[in-house]
Design a protein around this motif. Sequence first.
Motif, PDB file in Angstrom:
ATOM      1  N   VAL A 241      95.352  46.205 -37.910  1.00  0.00           N
ATOM      2  CA  VAL A 241      96.100  46.943 -36.881  1.00  0.00           C
ATOM      3  C   VAL A 241      96.825  45.987 -35.950  1.00  0.00           C
ATOM      4  O   VAL A 241      98.012  46.183 -35.610  1.00  0.00           O
ATOM      5  N   GLY A 244      99.805  44.463 -37.672  1.00  0.00           N
ATOM      6  CA  GLY A 244     100.864  45.459 -37.805  1.00  0.00           C
ATOM      7  C   GLY A 244     101.615  45.665 -36.501  1.00  0.00           C
ATOM      8  O   GLY A 244     102.854  45.740 -36.488  1.00  0.00           O
ATOM      9  N   PHE A 248     105.566  44.692 -35.902  1.00  0.00           N
ATOM     10  CA  PHE A 248     106.494  45.724 -35.438  1.00  0.00           C
ATOM     11  C   PHE A 248     107.234  45.265 -34.177  1.00  0.00           C
ATOM     12  O   PHE A 248     108.450  45.433 -34.048  1.00  0.00           O
ATOM     13  N   ARG A 260     109.951  46.875 -42.381  1.00  0.00           N
ATOM     14  CA  ARG A 260     109.698  47.813 -43.484  1.00  0.00           C
ATOM     15  C   ARG A 260     108.469  47.431 -44.305  1.00  0.00           C
ATOM     16  O   ARG A 260     107.979  48.233 -45.107  1.00  0.00           O
ATOM     17  N   TRP A 261     108.000  46.187 -44.124  1.00  0.00           N
ATOM     18  CA  TRP A 261     106.814  45.753 -44.858  1.00  0.00           C
ATOM     19  C   TRP A 261     105.560  45.762 -43.977  1.00  0.00           C
ATOM     20  O   TRP A 261     104.513  45.283 -44.406  1.00  0.00           O
ATOM     21  N   THR A 262     105.670  46.297 -42.777  1.00  0.00           N
ATOM     22  CA  THR A 262     104.549  46.222 -41.832  1.00  0.00           C
ATOM     23  C   THR A 262     103.300  46.911 -42.361  1.00  0.00           C
ATOM     24  O   THR A 262     102.192  46.352 -42.308  1.00  0.00           O
ATOM     25  N   PHE A 263     103.449  48.115 -42.897  1.00  0.00           N
ATOM     26  CA  PHE A 263     102.280  48.862 -43.368  1.00  0.00           C
ATOM     27  C   PHE A 263     101.604  48.141 -44.528  1.00  0.00           C
ATOM     28  O   PHE A 263     100.370  47.996 -44.558  1.00  0.00           O
ATOM     29  N   LEU A 264     102.397  47.642 -45.478  1.00  0.00           N
ATOM     30  CA  LEU A 264     101.810  46.942 -46.630  1.00  0.00           C
ATOM     31  C   LEU A 264     101.109  45.664 -46.190  1.00  0.00           C
ATOM     32  O   LEU A 264      99.987  45.372 -46.646  1.00  0.00           O
ATOM     33  N   SER A 266      99.814  45.055 -43.322  1.00  0.00           N
ATOM     34  CA  SER A 266      98.600  45.428 -42.592  1.00  0.00           C
ATOM     35  C   SER A 266      97.461  45.753 -43.557  1.00  0.00           C
ATOM     36  O   SER A 266      96.312  45.331 -43.341  1.00  0.00           O
ATOM     37  N   LEU A 267      97.770  46.490 -44.609  1.00  0.00           N
ATOM     38  CA  LEU A 267      96.732  46.794 -45.608  1.00  0.00           C
ATOM     39  C   LEU A 267      96.231  45.526 -46.292  1.00  0.00           C
ATOM     40  O   LEU A 267      95.022  45.362 -46.527  1.00  0.00           O
TER      41      LEU A 267
END
Length: 389
Positions: A241, A244, A248, A260-264, A266-267
Amino acid sequence: MTDDSSPNPRGGSPRRTPPIPFLVLAGVVVAVTILFYQVIRPLALPLFLAAVIALLAHPLHARLTDRLGGRASLSAGIITLLILLVLVGPLGTAVGMAVSELRSVVEHFREGLAAGEDWRVLVAQDLDPRLADAIGRVERLIPLDADELREKALTIGAEGGEVLYRRSLGLLGSLPGLVLGLVMFLIALFFFLRDGSQMILGWEELTPMNAEHDRLIRGEFARVCRGVVLGTLAAAVAQGVLLGLGLFAIDLIAGTGIGRWTFLLSLLTVAFSMVPFLGAAAIWAPTALLMFSEGHPAAAVVLAVYGAVVVSLSDNLVKVLVIGETAGMHPLLVFVSVFGGIQLVGFLGIFVGPIVAAVLFTLLRILRREIVSLNRPASGRGLDRPEAG
């Protein structure tokens, strides 16, 4: 013939002297225990890990056994197989691909440098072209002697290939031990799951310790193990988190295009945070290098500092807080025991340190209770005061 139950000269209950055969038996038990520890010491790590995993998986095993009509062996086998797939599948594939790719790159560099090719051409061929552009910027800022740099690169490439070759041979040499440890872990896990309750009852019959005291120690062990696992998961999520949010904010201010790659990312941070000796740095460090290569040096520096100071350090803070809350230990004690355990036995110190601390304080509480109970008849029941809670 000596009377072991001769009266105490000062009055009170008779004093018993331990007979010689008992002392001899106790000495033999200690000696054989030390010998047995030497026998199982090479397998202590797999057995310990199997005990921890079995403890955590016990509720799942109980529910699955009920679903399967009481077939505990089948339930234990299914869980063991699932854990094997989780451990060996992704890890073996990733390690194999990484070693193969790294060796091919090193060999290509060695051959190319020996043939007199430009190292920048080799970088552009084998790595991302943006990395070659970044190296070009550094070369324009810092004057470099191409011939000297080529000589050093050739030396480093040759030495790197030799080191990789030796490490590969060392890994192959240790492969039988790793396989044996994995097999022992799986066998122990299966039997701990299937026969855990019977093993505990058998241990209670063998140990000279009071059954209530033994349960208290086992309860502390289980509570600390759950706390470590929960702390590891919570720290991984927190790092994902935080990274991410940082990505951002950096993309919003500097327009790096990484948003655009923030979620990936972060995972991936959550996943890598639980891998020993890698952690969240395996994600934010390459991301910072990518930003630098794409012409965002300020954003790269900010991400590197944020990742090292905020993201990675949050791992220790969250673990200490969660373990302390779950195990009922003071955060300072958790912090000292975790880092002391890591210094002593490596990554497993995350488990070993808090467990040793919790068991020690449990033993001290038990000892204090026994001392109070022994002194109570002598001081008189009428003078006893209730203990402070």
